[in-house]
Design a protein around this motif. Structure first.
Motif, mmCIF file in Angstrom:
data_model
loop_
_atom_site.group_PDB
_atom_site.id
_atom_site.type_symbol
_atom_site.label_atom_id
_atom_site.label_comp_id
_atom_site.label_asym_id
_atom_site.label_seq_id
_atom_site.Cartn_x
_atom_site.Cartn_y
_atom_site.Cartn_z
ATOM 1 N N PRO A 145 -83.447 -6.413 28.447
ATOM 2 C CA PRO A 145 -84.239 -6.813 27.286
ATOM 3 C C PRO A 145 -83.363 -6.646 26.026
ATOM 4 O O PRO A 145 -83.061 -5.517 25.956
ATOM 5 N N GLY A 146 -83.408 -7.397 25.327
ATOM 6 C CA GLY A 146 -82.643 -7.559 23.935
ATOM 7 C C GLY A 146 -81.098 -7.991 24.158
ATOM 8 O O GLY A 146 -80.488 -8.218 23.052
ATOM 9 N N ASP A 147 -80.498 -8.060 25.355
ATOM 10 C CA ASP A 147 -79.199 -8.621 25.346
ATOM 11 C C ASP A 147 -79.147 -10.175 24.893
ATOM 12 O O ASP A 147 -80.134 -10.967 24.918
ATOM 13 N N PHE A 148 -77.793 -10.266 24.186
ATOM 14 C CA PHE A 148 -77.547 -11.729 23.986
ATOM 15 C C PHE A 148 -76.561 -12.196 25.023
ATOM 16 O O PHE A 148 -75.740 -11.494 25.497
ATOM 17 N N VAL A 149 -77.032 -13.323 25.906
ATOM 18 C CA VAL A 149 -76.324 -13.829 26.886
ATOM 19 C C VAL A 149 -75.866 -15.214 26.703
ATOM 20 O O VAL A 149 -76.792 -16.069 26.355
ATOM 21 N N ALA A 150 -74.674 -15.508 26.494
ATOM 22 C CA ALA A 150 -74.081 -16.860 26.531
ATOM 23 C C ALA A 150 -73.802 -17.591 27.760
ATOM 24 O O ALA A 150 -73.081 -16.982 28.514
ATOM 25 N N ILE A 151 -74.141 -18.781 27.801
ATOM 26 C CA ILE A 151 -74.335 -19.495 29.149
ATOM 27 C C ILE A 151 -73.605 -20.945 29.038
ATOM 28 O O ILE A 151 -74.246 -21.800 28.285
ATOM 29 N N VAL A 215 -72.274 -10.768 21.531
ATOM 30 C CA VAL A 215 -73.048 -11.114 22.851
ATOM 31 C C VAL A 215 -72.334 -10.109 24.011
ATOM 32 O O VAL A 215 -71.120 -9.918 24.188
ATOM 33 N N ARG A 216 -73.368 -9.630 24.601
ATOM 34 C CA ARG A 216 -73.033 -8.562 25.686
ATOM 35 C C ARG A 216 -72.510 -9.310 26.996
ATOM 36 O O ARG A 216 -71.535 -8.800 27.626
ATOM 37 N N VAL A 217 -73.180 -10.245 27.270
ATOM 38 C CA VAL A 217 -72.951 -11.139 28.704
ATOM 39 C C VAL A 217 -72.676 -12.519 28.418
ATOM 40 O O VAL A 217 -73.236 -13.204 27.793
ATOM 41 N N VAL A 218 -71.326 -12.985 28.976
ATOM 42 C CA VAL A 218 -71.140 -14.276 28.982
ATOM 43 C C VAL A 218 -70.985 -14.764 30.365
ATOM 44 O O VAL A 218 -70.378 -13.836 31.084
ATOM 45 N N PHE A 219 -71.539 -16.012 30.798
ATOM 46 C CA PHE A 219 -71.652 -16.441 32.035
ATOM 47 C C PHE A 219 -70.959 -17.943 32.267
ATOM 48 O O PHE A 219 -71.698 -18.716 31.507
ATOM 49 N N ASP A 220 -70.061 -18.027 32.833
ATOM 50 C CA ASP A 220 -69.194 -19.211 32.402
ATOM 51 C C ASP A 220 -68.439 -19.755 33.784
ATOM 52 O O ASP A 220 -67.587 -18.955 34.421
ATOM 53 N N PRO A 221 -68.678 -20.940 34.101
ATOM 54 C CA PRO A 221 -67.793 -21.751 34.958
ATOM 55 C C PRO A 221 -66.807 -22.485 34.825
ATOM 56 O O PRO A 221 -66.374 -23.255 35.338
ATOM 57 N N VAL A 222 -66.473 -22.655 33.429
ATOM 58 C CA VAL A 222 -65.462 -23.497 32.743
ATOM 59 C C VAL A 222 -64.070 -22.963 32.589
ATOM 60 O O VAL A 222 -63.107 -23.754 33.187
ATOM 61 N N GLY A 223 -63.803 -21.717 32.017
ATOM 62 C CA GLY A 223 -62.573 -21.200 31.642
ATOM 63 C C GLY A 223 -61.944 -22.276 30.417
ATOM 64 O O GLY A 223 -62.868 -22.734 29.591
ATOM 65 N N GLY A 224 -60.748 -22.187 30.361
ATOM 66 C CA GLY A 224 -60.031 -22.947 29.399
ATOM 67 C C GLY A 224 -60.148 -22.162 28.078
ATOM 68 O O GLY A 224 -60.295 -21.032 28.006
ATOM 69 N N PRO A 225 -59.738 -23.122 27.022
ATOM 70 C CA PRO A 225 -59.440 -22.609 25.616
ATOM 71 C C PRO A 225 -60.534 -21.711 25.191
ATOM 72 O O PRO A 225 -60.542 -21.085 24.179
ATOM 73 N N ALA A 226 -61.865 -22.191 25.618
ATOM 74 C CA ALA A 226 -63.248 -21.248 25.042
ATOM 75 C C ALA A 226 -63.090 -20.087 25.507
ATOM 76 O O ALA A 226 -63.845 -19.239 24.837
ATOM 77 N N PHE A 227 -62.075 -19.617 26.276
ATOM 78 C CA PHE A 227 -62.147 -17.983 26.487
ATOM 79 C C PHE A 227 -62.107 -17.192 25.129
ATOM 80 O O PHE A 227 -62.560 -15.949 24.947
ATOM 81 N N GLU A 228 -61.093 -17.737 24.269
ATOM 82 C CA GLU A 228 -60.941 -16.927 22.946
ATOM 83 C C GLU A 228 -62.308 -16.876 22.033
ATOM 84 O O GLU A 228 -62.675 -15.833 21.714
ATOM 85 N N PRO A 229 -62.888 -17.943 21.771
ATOM 86 C CA PRO A 229 -63.876 -17.951 20.958
ATOM 87 C C PRO A 229 -65.105 -16.971 21.713
ATOM 88 O O PRO A 229 -65.934 -16.455 21.148
ATOM 89 N N LEU A 230 -65.310 -17.287 22.776
ATOM 90 C CA LEU A 230 -66.233 -16.543 23.601
ATOM 91 C C LEU A 230 -66.008 -14.924 23.792
ATOM 92 O O LEU A 230 -66.934 -14.249 23.541
ATOM 93 N N THR A 231 -64.934 -14.599 23.861
ATOM 94 C CA THR A 231 -64.552 -13.096 23.982
ATOM 95 C C THR A 231 -64.527 -12.404 22.326
ATOM 96 O O THR A 231 -64.853 -11.382 22.357
ATOM 97 N N ALA A 232 -63.994 -13.356 21.728
ATOM 98 C CA ALA A 232 -64.246 -12.893 20.119
ATOM 99 C C ALA A 232 -65.928 -12.388 19.599
ATOM 100 O O ALA A 232 -65.914 -11.869 18.781
#
Length: 329
Positions: A145-151, A215-232
């Motif tokens: 509870p309370g985590d932000f998760v990007a999907i 964002v503590r958790v990122v759940f991703d099946p795509v990869g690509g350039p979005a890695f940079e803004p996601l991890t930032a």
């Protein structure tokens, strides 16, 4: 003779053929099912086109998810009997245990008596999506509870399952989709926030939503350039779980974000859960409880008859669906 789907060459949906073949009975420890419905997955499009982690000998069958009625049980099988209504946890090899057919055999340990309230179509849409999301978010990331998760790819069946699981645990689900076309549907489904990554600044929107906590958790099946803004946008000690590679573009390694925040970037396959009996039982219990209490509700985007398997695969690859593509047999 029974009808099965096979392909004799690698390629697009048009290489799929429905053929009459002799099918052997179940082997020791196996269960043979009279298939009523199939759940389609991206993995099946990948193996058909030659881009999957498993290399098929040709001709090959395919398919990972099915629901139906037990036709016969092999030697040593206990707790399952002809006439039982069941669904199938995806096997480790769809070449060895292909699902696309009127009859299909699977290891008994992967056959589940599903809740009687589920139709065969819905039962065929359960296990891949919920096991994938459960394994990543609960078993590995320990979402709380309370985590932000990007999907990302949020309107896929796995993305929707992840939203439901996040909500069930009291986490905040941030659904990321390419355009605003599915924004309203994702909001209505339960996503706390929705970002259209092709129309908005992904990094800025994630920072705005998650704030200083990140964002503590990122759940991703795509990869690509979005890695940079996601991890930032991730919080210190956060974890990014990668379970696919849909982007045709190179995936950068975000070195300074990883170093400065002590991030974990982890590859994940659902077979990690499926191959471990203890972890699989825990996952099944969570999913069956969620199906029973209504917090997990598989979404079927569209249903096709078996004879239209080629059209079903075309729709699967169209990116138009919201939820699972199902084929009735």
């Amino acid at each position: 003779m029974v009808r099965v789907v096979r392909f004799h060459e690698l390629g697009g949906p048009e290489v799929l053929r429905i053929e009459d073949v002799d099918v052997a009975g179940p082997g020791p420890g196996e269960v043979q099912i009279r298939v009523k419905a199939l759940g389609l997955n991206r993995a099946e499009a990948l193996i058909r086109s030659g881009a999957y982690i498993e290399t098929p000998p040709l001709p090959s069958g395919l398919g990972l998810e099915a629901a139906g009625i037990i036709e016969a049980v092999g030697e040593g099988v206990e707790g399952l009997a002809p006439g039982d209504a069941v669904s199938v946890v995806p096997p480790p090899s769809m070449v060895r245990w292909p699902a696309y057919g009127e009859l299909a055999s699977f290891p008994a340990r992967l056959v589940v008596k599903h809740p009687p309230s589920l139709s065969f179509e819905v039962a065929a849409a359960v296990w891949m999506q919920y096991l994938t999301a459960y394994g990543a978010l609960i078993d590995i990331a320990r979402l709380h509870p309370g985590d932000f998760v990007a999907i990302t790819a949020a309107s896929s069946s796995v993305g929707l399952a992840a939203i439901e699981i996040a909500n069930r645990l009291g986490a905040t689900a941030i659904a990321i989709t390419r355009t605003s076309a599915k924004k309203q549907a994702l909001t209505e489904f339960g996503a706390a926030h929705v970002i259209a990554s092709a129309e908005e600044d992904l990094g800025a929107r994630l920072a705005e939503i998650a704030g200083p906590a990140g964002v503590r958790v990122v759940f991703d099946p795509v990869g690509g350039p979005a890695f940079e803004p996601l991890t930032a946008a991730m919080s210190p000690g956060g974890i990014l779980i990668e379970y696919g590679g849909l982007s045709p573009e190179p995936t950068p390694f975000p070195l300074f974000a990883v170093l400065s925040k002590s991030l974990t970037l982890r590859g994940y396959l659902v077979h990690e859960i499926i191959s471990d009996p203890e972890r699989l039982e825990a996952a099944k219990a969570f999913i069956l409880d969620g199906l029973a209490d209504g917090s997990l509700r598989p979404v079927i985007a569209r249903t096709f008859p078996f004879d239209e398997i080629v059209e079903a695969h075309r729709f699967l690859e169209s990116n138009e669906q919201f939820g699972k593509v199902v084929v009735t047999v």
